[in-house]
Design a protein around this motif. Structure first.
Motif, mmCIF file in Angstrom:
data_model
loop_
_atom_site.group_PDB
_atom_site.id
_atom_site.type_symbol
_atom_site.label_atom_id
_atom_site.label_comp_id
_atom_site.label_asym_id
_atom_site.label_seq_id
_atom_site.Cartn_x
_atom_site.Cartn_y
_atom_site.Cartn_z
ATOM 1 N N PHE A 1 74.617 100.238 89.881
ATOM 2 C CA PHE A 1 73.725 99.087 90.010
ATOM 3 C C PHE A 1 72.268 99.510 90.159
ATOM 4 N N TRP A 2 72.027 100.684 90.719
ATOM 5 C CA TRP A 2 70.657 101.185 90.801
ATOM 6 C C TRP A 2 70.138 101.524 89.414
ATOM 7 N N LEU A 3 70.993 102.150 88.582
ATOM 8 C CA LEU A 3 70.600 102.428 87.197
ATOM 9 C C LEU A 3 70.378 101.129 86.424
ATOM 10 N N GLN A 4 71.258 100.166 86.647
ATOM 11 C CA GLN A 4 71.135 98.859 85.992
ATOM 12 C C GLN A 4 69.807 98.200 86.360
ATOM 13 N N ALA A 5 69.432 98.271 87.608
ATOM 14 C CA ALA A 5 68.161 97.683 88.058
ATOM 15 C C ALA A 5 66.976 98.381 87.397
ATOM 16 N N ARG A 6 67.033 99.710 87.298
ATOM 17 C CA ARG A 6 65.926 100.446 86.661
ATOM 18 C C ARG A 6 65.849 100.128 85.178
ATOM 19 N N LEU A 7 67.007 99.965 84.532
ATOM 20 C CA LEU A 7 66.996 99.596 83.111
ATOM 21 C C LEU A 7 66.366 98.217 82.928
ATOM 22 N N SER A 8 66.653 97.292 83.823
ATOM 23 C CA SER A 8 66.008 95.975 83.763
ATOM 24 C C SER A 8 64.497 96.096 83.957
ATOM 25 N N MET A 9 64.077 96.979 84.865
ATOM 26 C CA MET A 9 62.637 97.198 85.065
ATOM 27 C C MET A 9 62.005 97.776 83.804
ATOM 28 N N LEU A 10 62.692 98.707 83.167
ATOM 29 C CA LEU A 10 62.189 99.304 81.942
ATOM 30 C C LEU A 10 62.059 98.248 80.842
ATOM 31 N N LEU A 11 63.106 97.453 80.648
ATOM 32 C CA LEU A 11 63.055 96.404 79.620
ATOM 33 C C LEU A 11 61.986 95.369 79.939
ATOM 34 N N GLY A 12 61.832 95.048 81.227
ATOM 35 C CA GLY A 12 60.795 94.112 81.632
ATOM 36 C C GLY A 12 59.390 94.643 81.383
ATOM 37 N N THR A 13 59.217 95.955 81.484
ATOM 38 C CA THR A 13 57.924 96.569 81.209
ATOM 39 C C THR A 13 57.640 96.605 79.717
ATOM 40 N N LEU A 14 58.672 96.849 78.903
ATOM 41 C CA LEU A 14 58.483 96.939 77.463
ATOM 42 C C LEU A 14 58.409 95.581 76.771
ATOM 43 N N ALA A 31 52.253 101.945 81.098
ATOM 44 C CA ALA A 31 52.707 103.279 80.686
ATOM 45 C C ALA A 31 53.077 104.111 81.911
ATOM 46 N N ASN A 32 52.268 104.050 82.934
ATOM 47 C CA ASN A 32 52.577 104.791 84.164
ATOM 48 C C ASN A 32 53.835 104.264 84.837
ATOM 49 N N ARG A 33 54.006 102.936 84.849
ATOM 50 C CA ARG A 33 55.202 102.327 85.435
ATOM 51 C C ARG A 33 56.442 102.759 84.650
ATOM 52 N N LEU A 34 56.320 102.795 83.342
ATOM 53 C CA LEU A 34 57.423 103.197 82.486
ATOM 54 C C LEU A 34 57.889 104.616 82.815
ATOM 55 N N ILE A 35 56.950 105.515 82.991
ATOM 56 C CA ILE A 35 57.294 106.899 83.307
ATOM 57 C C ILE A 35 57.951 107.002 84.680
ATOM 58 N N LEU A 36 57.447 106.255 85.649
ATOM 59 C CA LEU A 36 58.077 106.275 86.981
ATOM 60 C C LEU A 36 59.518 105.773 86.924
ATOM 61 N N VAL A 37 59.744 104.692 86.180
ATOM 62 C CA VAL A 37 61.094 104.144 86.060
ATOM 63 C C VAL A 37 62.011 105.141 85.355
ATOM 64 N N LEU A 38 61.518 105.769 84.288
ATOM 65 C CA LEU A 38 62.327 106.768 83.584
ATOM 66 C C LEU A 38 62.650 107.960 84.479
ATOM 67 N N ASP A 39 61.700 108.377 85.300
ATOM 68 C CA ASP A 39 61.958 109.467 86.247
ATOM 69 C C ASP A 39 63.060 109.083 87.230
ATOM 70 N N GLU A 40 63.002 107.853 87.749
ATOM 71 C CA GLU A 40 64.028 107.390 88.685
ATOM 72 C C GLU A 40 65.387 107.324 88.002
ATOM 73 N N MET A 41 65.420 106.837 86.752
ATOM 74 C CA MET A 41 66.679 106.760 86.018
ATOM 75 C C MET A 41 67.261 108.154 85.787
ATOM 76 N N THR A 52 66.772 110.875 87.561
ATOM 77 C CA THR A 52 67.258 111.401 88.845
ATOM 78 C C THR A 52 68.608 110.788 89.200
ATOM 79 N N LEU A 53 68.718 109.465 89.069
ATOM 80 C CA LEU A 53 69.990 108.799 89.379
ATOM 81 C C LEU A 53 71.105 109.289 88.463
ATOM 82 N N ALA A 65 78.706 104.542 92.538
ATOM 83 C CA ALA A 65 77.708 104.117 93.536
ATOM 84 C C ALA A 65 76.319 103.898 92.939
ATOM 85 N N SER A 66 75.922 104.697 91.954
ATOM 86 C CA SER A 66 74.563 104.558 91.409
ATOM 87 C C SER A 66 74.469 103.576 90.255
#
Length: 158
Positions: free
Chosen positions: A136-149, A112-122, A124-125, A133-134
């Protein structure tokens, strides 16, 4: 979208999959005749074209992430290429695997904490609006979010 709320929101409907993540407080999510109490540690997947409302119990903070259906089906295929003959077959099975319009996930503790951090980064981006420019960074965070869920998603029994 992220925001604090004090009154009922809705009805809402999107043509994509909506992920609702409760960051603080609790809400009652209503989909059709079903009421789902959700709080910190819950994420909800809401099917496209599903009408829903939610009402906070006191004050609550939620983040809503909207993701294209075809994108998610492609990700499901690539996660399980040994199960699906091709990526077009995934659409046929998705409805059977997840028959409910709202799928409540119990994402507690570190996830849950990781999910919130990833959403915060998304968030901000996204707010910087530095395209492309951003991307692929958003794409990476979305993959992290899906991987967490993903470990918290349970398909319907046969």
């Amino acid at each position: 979208m992220r925001g604090s709320l004090r009154k009922q929101v809705g009805p809402r409907v999107f043509d994509c999959v909506a992920f609702l993540v409760v960051r603080d407080g609790s809400v009652v999510l209503t989909v059709g005749e079903r009421h789902h109490p959700i709080a910190f540690g819950h994420a909800v997947l809401i099917a496209p074209r599903t009408v829903f409302t939610y009402e906070p119990e006191g004050t609550a903070t939620l983040t809503t992430l909207l993701v294209d259906v075809d994108y998610l089906l492609d990700q499901l295929y690539w996660q399980h290429p040994d199960v699906f003959a091709d990526r077009y077959v995934v659409r046929q099975y998705a409805g059977a695997l997840f028959p409910d319009a709202a799928h409540v996930l119990h994402v507690n503790g570190e996830d849950a904490n990781r999910l919130i951090l990833v959403l915060d980064e998304m968030t901000t981006l996204y707010e910087r609006r530095e395209y492309p420019a951003s991307y692929f960074w958003l794409q990476a965070r979305l993959s992290m979010l899906l991987g967490t869920l993903a470990p918290h998603v349970r398909a319907a029994p046969d």
